[in-house]
Design an enzyme around this catalytic site. Structure first.
Site, PDB file in Angstrom:
ATOM      1  N   SER A  42       0.793  -1.231   0.000  1.00  0.00           N
ATOM      2  CA  SER A  42       0.000   0.000   0.000  1.00  0.00           C
ATOM      3  C   SER A  42       0.825   1.281   0.000  1.00  0.00           C
ATOM      4  O   SER A  42       0.308   2.343  -0.326  1.00  0.00           O
ATOM      5  CB  SER A  42      -0.971   0.021   1.182  1.00  0.00           C
ATOM      6  OG  SER A  42      -0.269   0.203   2.393  1.00  0.00           O
ATOM      7  N   LYS A  83       0.570   4.750   6.802  1.00  0.00           N
ATOM      8  CA  LYS A  83       0.035   5.548   5.679  1.00  0.00           C
ATOM      9  C   LYS A  83       0.611   6.955   5.748  1.00  0.00           C
ATOM     10  O   LYS A  83       1.303   7.325   6.680  1.00  0.00           O
ATOM     11  CB  LYS A  83      -1.502   5.641   5.753  1.00  0.00           C
ATOM     12  CG  LYS A  83      -2.222   4.315   5.814  1.00  0.00           C
ATOM     13  CD  LYS A  83      -2.116   3.522   4.548  1.00  0.00           C
ATOM     14  CE  LYS A  83      -2.803   2.165   4.734  1.00  0.00           C
ATOM     15  NZ  LYS A  83      -2.498   1.234   3.705  1.00  0.00           N
TER      16      LYS A  83
END
Length: 185
Positions: A42, A83
């Site tokens: 990701s 993230k």
């Protein structure tokens, strides 16, 4: 008799030293810094699956997150995610035609290089979980760098700051890619 007492004292000294070392290691890991292993694609191309990094757990006790910081947060009781901070409290976030907009102003994402071909489906913050017009106070809006393969605020909604473990920028494994990743990188 004197030698036995000396040996006993030496063992006690070693035991004390070990207990102090374990105590300090526990304090450092619990409150200051901790390792994390990147799990999945990701954050490509910035971070790769199995990269190992250090989390700075104290940075946000003294300062607020900044746009493009890479953070670790509790996504569930069993799983932490890593993230990038995109939206800050009070900001409206959107992506239109693969361009990030903060408060309707286009924002360049400097960590995406010309060679990077990433694609983000269009979205407006209001359309996402929670239906917020702006990122709520005490929250951040996060996205993975690999937007086509990331479970992030588009699915989870804005992340409460009390779920943010800390900021990470030091990659220490693999050795051939040891570096400090700047927020704008």
């Amino acid at each position: 008799m004197g030698k036995q007492k000396e040996k006993k004292n030496e063992w006690l000294d070693w035991l004390k030293a070990l207990l102090i070392a374990f105590g300090l290691a526990f304090i450092v890991r619990t409150f200051l810094f901790a390792p994390i292993v990147v799990d999945g694609p990701s954050m490509l191309p910035t971070l790769h699956d199995r990269d190992q990094m250090i989390i700075n757990k104290i940075s946000y006790r003294f300062s607020d997150p900044e746009r493009f910081d890479i953070v670790v947060f509790h996504a569930s009781e069993q799983k932490d995610f890593i993230k990038r901070v995109i939206g800050l409290p009070g900001e409206q976030v959107a992506v239109r035609d693969n361009v990030l907009y903060i408060n309707d102003e286009p924002v360049e994402e400097p960590f995406w290089t010309d060679q990077t071909e990433m694609y983000t489906d269009d979205f407006e913050l209001e359309e996402l979980p929670g239906g917020y017009e702006t990122v709520p106070e005490g929250h951040v809006f996060v996205l993975g760098d690999n937007r086509s393969n990331s479970t992030d605020s588009r699915i989870l909604g804005p992340i409460p700051m009390d779920q943010v473990v800390g900021k990470t920028s030091l990659r220490y494994w693999p050795f051939d890619r040891i570096d400090i990743i700047n927020s704008g990188e």
